[in-house]
Design a protein around this motif. Structure first.
Motif, short mmCIF file in Angstrom:
data_model
loop_
_atom_site.label_atom_id
_atom_site.label_comp_id
_atom_site.label_asym_id
_atom_site.label_seq_id
_atom_site.Cartn_x
_atom_site.Cartn_y
_atom_site.Cartn_z
N SER A 1 11.45 45.12 48.41
CA SER A 1 12.86 45.19 48.04
C SER A 1 13.34 44.06 47.82
O SER A 1 13.11 43.03 48.62
N GLY A 2 14.80 44.69 47.39
CA GLY A 2 15.27 42.88 47.41
C GLY A 2 14.91 41.97 45.64
O GLY A 2 15.15 40.77 45.29
N GLY A 3 14.17 42.43 44.84
CA GLY A 3 13.47 41.87 44.12
C GLY A 3 13.30 41.68 42.52
O GLY A 3 13.25 41.05 42.35
N GLY A 4 14.76 42.42 42.35
CA GLY A 4 15.21 42.75 41.47
C GLY A 4 15.26 43.45 40.06
O GLY A 4 15.53 43.60 39.26
N LYS A 5 14.00 44.43 40.94
CA LYS A 5 13.23 45.37 40.46
C LYS A 5 14.77 46.45 39.45
O LYS A 5 15.33 47.10 38.47
N SER A 6 15.89 47.18 40.47
CA SER A 6 17.27 47.78 39.93
C SER A 6 17.57 46.90 39.27
O SER A 6 18.55 47.18 38.31
N THR A 7 17.78 46.00 39.72
CA THR A 7 18.66 45.08 38.94
C THR A 7 18.01 44.70 37.09
O THR A 7 19.23 45.37 35.99
N LEU A 8 16.85 44.52 36.85
CA LEU A 8 15.96 44.83 35.35
C LEU A 8 16.58 45.54 35.25
O LEU A 8 17.90 45.71 33.95
P1 ADP Z 1 15.31 45.34 43.89
O1 ADP Z 1 15.43 47.37 43.39
O2 ADP Z 1 13.63 45.07 43.47
O3 ADP Z 1 15.18 46.38 45.66
P2 ADP Z 1 17.73 44.69 43.25
O4 ADP Z 1 17.81 44.50 41.97
O5 ADP Z 1 18.23 46.46 43.99
O6 ADP Z 1 15.77 44.52 43.66
O7 ADP Z 1 18.77 43.74 44.35
C1 ADP Z 1 18.18 42.11 44.27
C2 ADP Z 1 19.35 41.88 44.96
O8 ADP Z 1 20.35 41.77 43.73
C3 ADP Z 1 19.32 42.22 45.85
O9 ADP Z 1 19.24 41.01 47.33
C4 ADP Z 1 21.33 42.22 46.61
O10 ADP Z 1 21.01 42.23 47.12
C5 ADP Z 1 21.21 41.49 44.78
N1 ADP Z 1 22.20 42.78 44.35
C6 ADP Z 1 22.19 44.01 43.60
N2 ADP Z 1 23.08 44.47 43.28
C7 ADP Z 1 24.16 43.74 43.24
C8 ADP Z 1 25.69 43.15 43.03
N3 ADP Z 1 25.92 44.17 42.37
N4 ADP Z 1 25.91 42.21 43.65
C9 ADP Z 1 25.67 41.38 44.27
N5 ADP Z 1 24.69 41.62 44.70
C10 ADP Z 1 23.76 42.40 44.03
#
Ligand code: ADP
Ligand code: ADP
Length: 239
Positions: A38-45
């Motif tokens: 968790s927090g690795g950036g998968k969802s952001t990607l």
């Molecule tokens: P994963 O899907 O691998 O759990 P995320 O992509 O959700 O990882 O999140 C990666 C990092 O980016 C986390 O530290 C999260 O808190 C941060 N993050 C995600 N979205 C935002 C946002 N809109 N603003 C600031 N930080 C974000």
């Protein structure tokens, strides 16, 4: 149809780099599972792929077309919103929270995109919506509202809704994480049959059994980079 290419994708929030240069290729019909802590950036990607987030660097191309840019005389310029939505239409998204419209029935939830975005006639869109709902095992529930459906049924409606837009690629962001354990299997079964049918899929998941069984390629992300990628047997070892 259905290839995806990422080159050097970067994303920061408030000066913190969340994606540190991601390269990824997905071939038509390929199933890629994105795994990692968790927090690795998968969802952001995933959100960068479908332009729910803007990129701070790099490019995303769907079937060779850059999302968000137009190539003109050897230079890239920002694409118009109209052009961006045309390319983005090829990307269907299924979220952890199903995001259905509560005031619409399952059929209406599935048909509304085709009517409003693709300009389909309502009767035709609803006929197609019923077919799609039947294909995810919800033929008898087509007239129900989300509140009358279980979480697993709602997520299957969400999958049918994504399919109704005829995307070239489906993106799944932890599609079973919000479900009671006994409902996870019915959603994974639908995803498995889509994979078998040749749909290009990128799936963020913690379901290692699914990744091992269904993925062509498993991509392990941590700290905003791809740490390792390859076929499941290579990442997980032989079963
Ligand atoms: P994963 O899907 O691998 O759990 P995320 O992509 O959700 O990882 O999140 C990666 C990092 O980016 C986390 O530290 C999260 O808190 C941060 N993050 C995600 N979205 C935002 C946002 N809109 N603003 C600031 N930080 C974000
Ligand atoms: P997930 O990993 O399932 O995406 P998160 O809790 O990381 O769930 O994110 C949920 C939402 O909150 C996302 O829209 C994300 O952009 C946003 N978010 C996550 N972390 C942050 C943060 N540090 N600051 C602002 N928004 C964030």
């Amino acid at each position: 149809r259905g290839s995806l290419a990422l080159r050097g994708v970067r994303k920061s929030y408030h000066g913190t780099e969340i994606l540190r240069g991601i390269d990824l290729d997905v071939a038509p019909g390929e199933v890629v599972c994105l795994i990692g802590p968790s927090g690795g950036g998968k969802s952001t990607l995933l959100r960068c792929i479908n332009q729910l987030e803007s990129l701070d660097g790099g490019v995303v191309a769907v079937d060779g077309e850059l999302v968000g840019y137009t190539a003109h005389a050897g230079h890239l310029t920002e694409a118009s919103d109209r052009e961006t939505s045309r390319v983005r239409r090829n990307l269907g998204m299924v979220f952890q929270q199903f995001n259905l419209f509560g005031h619409l029935t399952a059929v209406q939830n599935v048909a509304t995109g085709p009517v409003k975005v693709l300009g389909r006639r309502k009767a035709e869109a609803e006929r197609r919506a019923r077919e799609l709902l039947a294909s995810v095992g919800l033929a008898e529930h087509a007239g129900k509202y989300p509140s009358q459906l279980s979480g697993g049924q709602q997520q299957r409606v969400a999958i049918a809704r994504a399919l109704a837009m005829e995307p070239a690629i489906l993106l799944f962001d932890e599609p079973t994480s919000a479900l009671d354990p006994e409902l996870v299997g019915e959603v994974l079964a639908v995803m498995k049959s889509l994979a078998a049918g040749g749909t290009t899929m990128v799936v963020v998941t913690h379901e290692m059994g699914f990744a091992r069984e269904v993925a062509d390629t498993v991509v392990f992300m941590e700290g905003g980079v791809v740490v390792e990628q390859g076929p499941p047997a290579q990442l997980f070892g032989a079963p």
